[in-house]
Design an enzyme around this catalytic site. Sequence first.
Site, mmCIF file in Angstrom:
data_model
loop_
_atom_site.group_PDB
_atom_site.id
_atom_site.type_symbol
_atom_site.label_atom_id
_atom_site.label_comp_id
_atom_site.label_asym_id
_atom_site.label_seq_id
_atom_site.Cartn_x
_atom_site.Cartn_y
_atom_site.Cartn_z
ATOM 1 N N GLY A 53 0.837 -1.203 0.000
ATOM 2 C CA GLY A 53 0.000 0.000 0.000
ATOM 3 C C GLY A 53 0.861 1.238 0.000
ATOM 4 O O GLY A 53 2.047 1.165 0.327
ATOM 5 N N CYS A 80 5.351 -6.107 1.532
ATOM 6 C CA CYS A 80 5.636 -4.670 1.470
ATOM 7 C C CYS A 80 4.963 -3.943 2.648
ATOM 8 O O CYS A 80 5.324 -4.160 3.784
ATOM 9 C CB CYS A 80 5.224 -4.111 0.100
ATOM 10 S SG CYS A 80 5.896 -2.486 -0.216
ATOM 11 N N TYR A 81 3.918 -3.130 2.408
ATOM 12 C CA TYR A 81 3.212 -2.482 3.527
ATOM 13 C C TYR A 81 2.692 -3.545 4.498
ATOM 14 O O TYR A 81 2.728 -3.365 5.713
ATOM 15 C CB TYR A 81 2.057 -1.636 2.985
ATOM 16 C CG TYR A 81 1.221 -0.943 4.038
ATOM 17 C CD1 TYR A 81 1.571 0.303 4.522
ATOM 18 C CD2 TYR A 81 0.070 -1.555 4.565
ATOM 19 C CE1 TYR A 81 0.807 0.938 5.494
ATOM 20 C CE2 TYR A 81 -0.699 -0.938 5.534
ATOM 21 C CZ TYR A 81 -0.323 0.320 5.997
ATOM 22 O OH TYR A 81 -1.085 0.934 6.958
ATOM 23 N N HIS A 166 8.151 -7.727 -3.622
ATOM 24 C CA HIS A 166 6.889 -8.178 -4.206
ATOM 25 C C HIS A 166 7.070 -9.498 -4.957
ATOM 26 O O HIS A 166 7.496 -9.489 -6.104
ATOM 27 C CB HIS A 166 6.353 -7.112 -5.161
ATOM 28 C CG HIS A 166 5.916 -5.864 -4.466
ATOM 29 N ND1 HIS A 166 4.655 -5.704 -3.937
ATOM 30 C CD2 HIS A 166 6.586 -4.723 -4.179
ATOM 31 C CE1 HIS A 166 4.562 -4.518 -3.373
ATOM 32 N NE2 HIS A 166 5.714 -3.903 -3.501
ATOM 33 N N GLU A 168 4.768 -11.208 -6.129
ATOM 34 C CA GLU A 168 3.686 -11.328 -7.116
ATOM 35 C C GLU A 168 4.050 -10.730 -8.466
ATOM 36 O O GLU A 168 3.370 -10.998 -9.452
ATOM 37 C CB GLU A 168 2.402 -10.671 -6.574
ATOM 38 C CG GLU A 168 2.414 -9.153 -6.435
ATOM 39 C CD GLU A 168 3.043 -8.659 -5.129
ATOM 40 O OE1 GLU A 168 3.836 -9.390 -4.518
ATOM 41 O OE2 GLU A 168 2.752 -7.509 -4.742
ATOM 42 N N SER A 220 -11.832 -0.492 -29.831
ATOM 43 C CA SER A 220 -10.642 0.256 -30.260
ATOM 44 C C SER A 220 -9.822 -0.535 -31.273
ATOM 45 O O SER A 220 -8.880 -0.013 -31.839
ATOM 46 C CB SER A 220 -9.771 0.538 -29.041
ATOM 47 O OG SER A 220 -9.206 -0.684 -28.584
ATOM 48 N N GLY A 221 -10.162 -1.810 -31.468
ATOM 49 C CA GLY A 221 -9.357 -2.639 -32.367
ATOM 50 C C GLY A 221 -8.281 -3.397 -31.625
ATOM 51 O O GLY A 221 -7.630 -4.274 -32.182
ATOM 52 N N GLY A 222 -8.101 -3.059 -30.362
ATOM 53 C CA GLY A 222 -7.107 -3.767 -29.543
ATOM 54 C C GLY A 222 -7.699 -5.051 -28.985
ATOM 55 O O GLY A 222 -8.896 -5.330 -29.141
ATOM 56 N N VAL A 223 -6.843 -5.808 -28.319
ATOM 57 C CA VAL A 223 -7.287 -7.113 -27.836
ATOM 58 C C VAL A 223 -8.382 -6.997 -26.773
ATOM 59 O O VAL A 223 -9.345 -7.766 -26.780
ATOM 60 C CB VAL A 223 -6.078 -7.957 -27.345
ATOM 61 C CG1 VAL A 223 -5.346 -7.285 -26.224
ATOM 62 C CG2 VAL A 223 -6.511 -9.341 -26.922
ATOM 63 N N ASP A 224 -8.291 -5.995 -25.896
ATOM 64 C CA ASP A 224 -9.243 -5.922 -24.777
ATOM 65 C C ASP A 224 -10.673 -5.717 -25.258
ATOM 66 O O ASP A 224 -11.582 -6.472 -24.904
ATOM 67 C CB ASP A 224 -8.890 -4.773 -23.814
ATOM 68 C CG ASP A 224 -7.461 -4.848 -23.335
ATOM 69 O OD1 ASP A 224 -6.886 -5.950 -23.390
ATOM 70 O OD2 ASP A 224 -6.920 -3.807 -22.909
ATOM 71 N N SER A 225 -10.874 -4.669 -26.066
ATOM 72 C CA SER A 225 -12.248 -4.396 -26.476
ATOM 73 C C SER A 225 -12.745 -5.454 -27.459
ATOM 74 O O SER A 225 -13.937 -5.735 -27.508
ATOM 75 C CB SER A 225 -12.391 -2.983 -27.044
ATOM 76 O OG SER A 225 -11.505 -2.782 -28.102
ATOM 77 N N LYS A 370 -3.884 -8.196 -19.086
ATOM 78 C CA LYS A 370 -3.726 -8.346 -20.523
ATOM 79 C C LYS A 370 -3.432 -9.794 -20.932
ATOM 80 O O LYS A 370 -4.029 -10.312 -21.869
ATOM 81 C CB LYS A 370 -2.600 -7.423 -20.985
ATOM 82 C CG LYS A 370 -2.380 -7.379 -22.456
ATOM 83 C CD LYS A 370 -3.436 -6.572 -23.179
ATOM 84 C CE LYS A 370 -3.123 -5.107 -23.190
ATOM 85 N NZ LYS A 370 -4.188 -4.276 -23.744
#
Length: 594
Positions: A53, A80-81, A166, A168, A220-225, A370
Amino acid sequence: MEHIAIIDFGSQYTHLIARRIREQGVLSKIYLSDIPAHGLLKGKAIGIILSGGPQSVYGHASPKVDPDIFDLGIPVLGLCYGHQLMAHLQGGEVKPGAVREYGRARLEVRHAQDVLSGIPSGTVWMSHGDSVTTLPQGFIATGSTPDCPIAAMANPKRKFYGLQFHPEVHHTEHGNAILKNFVCGICGAEKNWNVEDMIDDIVTNIKKTAGSRNVFLLVSGGVDSSVAFALCTRALGPDRVYGLYIDTGFMRLNESEEIKASLEKAGFKNLHVLDASATFYERLAGVCDPEEKRAIIGQAFLDVKNQTTEKLGLNPDAWILGQGTIYPDTIETGATRHADKIKTHHNRVDAIQKLIDEGKVIEPIADFYKDEVRTIGTLLGLTHAMINRHPFPGPGLAIRILCHDPKQKSPLPDGERVRVRGEYTILPIRSVGVQGDNRTYAHPAVLTGELDWEALDEKASTITNKEKTINRALLLLNPSNKPAFRLPNGGRTLTRDRIKLLQNIDHIVHQEIADAGLYGQIWQFPVVLIPVGHAHFESIILRPIVSQEAMTAHFFRMPQDVLAAITEKILATGSIDTVFYDITNKPPGTIEWE
Ligand code: XMP
C-alpha cells in the site's frame, strides 16, 4: 469455498497477488482492510495475505487490520506495507529507510525455509521508502538486500511471514515459487480453479448484468475491447451488441483503416466506425497538463457516444455502455479504497465512474490482466494477429506528445532549466511515474556512454532511487559536442503538425522493428515526442518495454545495429534534434510518459 484471503491496503499489485494464486489453480478473494477477523473464518479463508500500500504504518490515517487475524491460527503472509504492518502490530519497529528502493534489488536468502524453501538468492522487485528496522519477538530475519537488512522475516512457529519485496510481480525471480510455498505448502490449499470456467462465469455475469438491456460497446481494435465484444456477443447475440469504433485523430498512421478491416475480417458484424477527430482536436487545443488531457479525452469519448446513441434513437434505459476495461486501468486510476491515483485512464473519468455507480456500464474483463485477456481471446477463437497486437492506450498519441506551457510554474527551485549534475543532465520536462505505490511527476536524467545495458540498468536505478526530483533515466543516442536541451520560448501545444510528425516517426520505428523481427519480443513500444532541443525543439524518446501484465516492466535491450538504424532514420526526417532511449523500468517509471 476454501480460499486464500487477500487484504487490500491499496497496493498497485493487490489484484496481481490474487491472479498469481489463481494461476496456481487456487481460489483467492480480495477483502477491504476493515474486514473483521471472524468474517474471514466464516468465509473459509485458509491463509491470509496482507497486501502492499502507498502509506506509512506510523501515519495516523494509515489503514490497519483487525489484530485478531493473528489469533485465528491461520498462516499470514505480509507483503511490502503488509510486511511492515505485521512487524508494527507484532511489536517490531518500522522507520523511513536511509535509501529508498524502487525496482530491482538483490535478495540474499539467509534461511531457505518455509516461504523461502528452495529459493536461492537472486533478483527481487522492490517499491518502498519505509523499512522494518527491529524484528518483533519470535521473528527471525530470513533475507536481506544491501539497503534493507530485514527484507524477509518469519515466525515459523506461528506461521507468520513478511516480505519487503513483491513476489507477485513477474520481475521477481522465483516469485511464483515463493507464493506457491505459502499457498500450497504452508496453507495446504487444493488446486481446483481453471481458465475455462472463467469464460462460462463471465458470460453468465454479462447476462445477469445486462438483464433485458442491450450493450453499446466502444471498440478500439485492440485485444481488450475485441475480447469484450466477442464475450458480449456470445452472451447476448449480435443484434443486442452495437460496436462503435471512434477515430479520435490520435491513432497511428493508417491505423483506423487497418483496424476496421481486421475487425470485419474477424466476423464482428454489428460494428460501426465514426470519425470524431474534429471534436478531439478542438477540445485538446492548447491543453498541456497530462491529467487535464486525459480527463478531456475520456469525456469526449462519452459525449461522442451519447451523440451517436441519440442520433440512432436508442433508448438510454435500454442500452448500457460496454467497455473493454482491464484491471490495470482501474487500479492505476486509484479506484480501490487506499490506492493512489497514478493516472486517469480514459475509461475511468468521473462521468463514466458515475454511470458505473448507477449500474449502467458493463465491463466483462475488468478483473483481468492483458495476458489473461489474451488467453480468453485465444479460447474464443480470435486471430493470432489481433490477440498479439501491441497494446495502444485509448487516448492514443495525445498522451505521447508532451506539451510546454511557458506560463506553468515548475516545482524545482531553480526553474524548468536544463541542469547538469555530475555525470548526467536533467531535462526541463516532467513525466509520470509510480514509486512506492504513489504517483510521481518528475524529471528525467540524461546519460551518455556506451550501450552496456546491464550497467545502464544499474545506473538508472541508482539515480532514481536517490534523487527525489528524478523518476526516469534516458540514454542519449546521438551525442554531439554541445547537446542542448532547451524548451521553445513560445511553448508547444497539441497541433495537427505535431501529430503528423509523431505518426510518421512512430511508423518508421515500428517498420524497423517488424523488419528486424523484434515485434514479438517487445511487449509495447511507445514513441514519445517532447518539445526539447536546440533547432527544431522537438526530440524523440524510444520506450520499448517487456512486460507480462503492464503492472511492472523492464526496458527492452535493443540490438545495437537496429537502434543505430532507427536513430539514423529518425534524424533523416530533418525535424528532430535528439533521440533518447528510455532506460527506466516500471517502477519507477510508468510505461507511458503522461
Ligand atoms: P502505464 O503508463 O500506466 O500504462 O504504465 C500501463 C498500460 O496501460 C496503457 N494505458 C492506457 N490504456 N487507456 C487505455 O486503454 C488509458 O487511458 C491508458 N493509459 C495507459 C498503457 O499503454 C500500458 O499498456
